[in-house]
Design a protein around this motif. Structure first.
Motif, PDB file in Angstrom:
ATOM      1  N   TRP A  27      70.932  52.849   1.883  1.00  0.00           N
ATOM      2  CA  TRP A  27      71.707  51.626   1.924  1.00  0.00           C
ATOM      3  C   TRP A  27      70.768  50.446   1.682  1.00  0.00           C
ATOM      4  CZ3 TRP A  27      70.144  54.254   6.223  1.00  0.00           C
ATOM      5  CH2 TRP A  27      69.431  53.561   7.187  1.00  0.00           C
ATOM      6  N   TYR A  28      71.347  49.253   1.642  1.00  0.00           N
ATOM      7  CA  TYR A  28      70.579  48.037   1.408  1.00  0.00           C
ATOM      8  C   TYR A  28      70.609  47.159   2.651  1.00  0.00           C
ATOM      9  CZ  TYR A  28      70.790  49.417  -3.458  1.00  0.00           C
ATOM     10  OH  TYR A  28      70.669  50.115  -4.618  1.00  0.00           O
ATOM     11  N   ARG A  29      69.547  46.357   2.787  1.00  0.00           N
ATOM     12  CA  ARG A  29      69.424  45.427   3.903  1.00  0.00           C
ATOM     13  C   ARG A  29      68.955  44.096   3.330  1.00  0.00           C
ATOM     14  NH1 ARG A  29      65.031  47.602   7.694  1.00  0.00           N
ATOM     15  NH2 ARG A  29      66.731  48.835   8.506  1.00  0.00           N
ATOM     16  N   ILE A  30      69.555  43.011   3.803  1.00  0.00           N
ATOM     17  CA  ILE A  30      69.105  41.667   3.435  1.00  0.00           C
ATOM     18  C   ILE A  30      68.433  41.059   4.654  1.00  0.00           C
ATOM     19  CG2 ILE A  30      69.815  39.329   2.802  1.00  0.00           C
ATOM     20  CD1 ILE A  30      72.140  40.535   1.272  1.00  0.00           C
ATOM     21  N   VAL A  31      67.254  40.478   4.434  1.00  0.00           N
ATOM     22  CA  VAL A  31      66.541  39.775   5.497  1.00  0.00           C
ATOM     23  C   VAL A  31      66.257  38.362   5.005  1.00  0.00           C
ATOM     24  CG1 VAL A  31      64.480  39.746   6.953  1.00  0.00           C
ATOM     25  CG2 VAL A  31      65.443  41.937   6.201  1.00  0.00           C
ATOM     26  N   HIS A  32      66.599  37.381   5.845  1.00  0.00           N
ATOM     27  CA  HIS A  32      66.316  35.983   5.510  1.00  0.00           C
ATOM     28  C   HIS A  32      66.010  35.254   6.802  1.00  0.00           C
ATOM     29  CE1 HIS A  32      67.377  31.784   4.198  1.00  0.00           C
ATOM     30  NE2 HIS A  32      66.495  32.170   3.295  1.00  0.00           N
ATOM     31  N   GLY A  33      64.750  34.868   6.960  1.00  0.00           N
ATOM     32  CA  GLY A  33      64.330  34.246   8.218  1.00  0.00           C
ATOM     33  C   GLY A  33      64.497  35.235   9.362  1.00  0.00           C
ATOM     34  N   ASP A  34      65.187  34.811  10.414  1.00  0.00           N
ATOM     35  CA  ASP A  34      65.442  35.677  11.566  1.00  0.00           C
ATOM     36  C   ASP A  34      66.727  36.485  11.415  1.00  0.00           C
ATOM     37  OD1 ASP A  34      63.139  34.824  12.850  1.00  0.00           O
ATOM     38  OD2 ASP A  34      64.175  33.197  13.908  1.00  0.00           O
ATOM     39  N   ASP A  35      67.437  36.316  10.295  1.00  0.00           N
ATOM     40  CA  ASP A  35      68.719  36.999  10.085  1.00  0.00           C
ATOM     41  C   ASP A  35      68.531  38.280   9.289  1.00  0.00           C
ATOM     42  OD1 ASP A  35      70.170  34.928  11.339  1.00  0.00           O
ATOM     43  OD2 ASP A  35      70.140  33.767   9.484  1.00  0.00           O
ATOM     44  N   MET A  36      69.307  39.304   9.659  1.00  0.00           N
ATOM     45  CA  MET A  36      69.276  40.577   8.940  1.00  0.00           C
ATOM     46  C   MET A  36      70.703  41.104   8.845  1.00  0.00           C
ATOM     47  SD  MET A  36      67.244  44.131   9.697  1.00  0.00           S
ATOM     48  CE  MET A  36      68.052  44.446  11.242  1.00  0.00           C
ATOM     49  N   ILE A  37      71.075  41.528   7.643  1.00  0.00           N
ATOM     50  CA  ILE A  37      72.375  42.170   7.420  1.00  0.00           C
ATOM     51  C   ILE A  37      72.072  43.565   6.909  1.00  0.00           C
ATOM     52  CG2 ILE A  37      74.609  42.046   6.284  1.00  0.00           C
ATOM     53  CD1 ILE A  37      74.026  39.044   5.823  1.00  0.00           C
ATOM     54  N   ASP A  38      72.555  44.562   7.632  1.00  0.00           N
ATOM     55  CA  ASP A  38      72.189  45.956   7.390  1.00  0.00           C
ATOM     56  C   ASP A  38      73.397  46.756   6.897  1.00  0.00           C
ATOM     57  OD1 ASP A  38      70.201  47.849   7.357  1.00  0.00           O
ATOM     58  OD2 ASP A  38      70.014  48.014   9.511  1.00  0.00           O
ATOM     59  N   TRP A  39      73.138  47.924   6.335  1.00  0.00           N
ATOM     60  CA  TRP A  39      74.151  48.890   5.899  1.00  0.00           C
ATOM     61  C   TRP A  39      75.044  48.350   4.779  1.00  0.00           C
ATOM     62  CZ3 TRP A  39      73.526  53.776   7.129  1.00  0.00           C
ATOM     63  CH2 TRP A  39      72.782  54.081   8.271  1.00  0.00           C
ATOM     64  N   LEU A  40      74.421  47.689   3.801  1.00  0.00           N
ATOM     65  CA  LEU A  40      75.167  47.123   2.684  1.00  0.00           C
ATOM     66  C   LEU A  40      75.145  48.036   1.460  1.00  0.00           C
ATOM     67  CD1 LEU A  40      73.690  43.525   2.884  1.00  0.00           C
ATOM     68  CD2 LEU A  40      76.049  44.168   3.432  1.00  0.00           C
ATOM     69  N   SER A  41      76.197  47.943   0.661  1.00  0.00           N
ATOM     70  CA  SER A  41      76.201  48.541  -0.677  1.00  0.00           C
ATOM     71  C   SER A  41      75.568  47.518  -1.620  1.00  0.00           C
ATOM     72  CB  SER A  41      77.639  48.831  -1.122  1.00  0.00           C
ATOM     73  OG  SER A  41      78.338  47.597  -1.274  1.00  0.00           O
ATOM     74  N   ILE A  42      75.257  47.916  -2.844  1.00  0.00           N
ATOM     75  CA  ILE A  42      74.688  46.966  -3.804  1.00  0.00           C
ATOM     76  C   ILE A  42      75.697  45.864  -4.104  1.00  0.00           C
ATOM     77  CG2 ILE A  42      75.331  48.278  -5.878  1.00  0.00           C
ATOM     78  CD1 ILE A  42      72.142  46.151  -5.325  1.00  0.00           C
TER      79      ILE A  42
END
Length: 63
Positions: A27-42
């Motif tokens: 899966w994909y994960r986005i990290v920006h600063g202290d924020d993280m969004i996990d378990w994403l599709s492209i």
């Protein structure tokens, strides 16, 4: 089971996209600063970055 970051790309202004694997699941994960969004599709990655005004062409390989 171990979670492994297979690869990552980032923008100069701090957005990071990681390809994550645990076992045979990827899966994909986005990290920006202290924020993280996990378990994403492209598609989810593209939607979130586009809504945030991030040009996908600005992503480069992360070290």
């Amino acid at each position: 089971m171990e979670t492994v970051i297979e690869s990552a790309m980032q923008t100069p202004d701090g957005w990071r996209v990681e390809v994550v694997r645990r076992g045979t699941t990827r899966w994909y994960r986005i990290v920006h600063g202290d924020d993280m969004i996990d378990w994403l599709s492209i598609a989810g990655v593209q939607r979130i970055l586009t809504e945030a005004g991030v040009d996908l062409a600005d992503l480069t390989d992360a070290a």
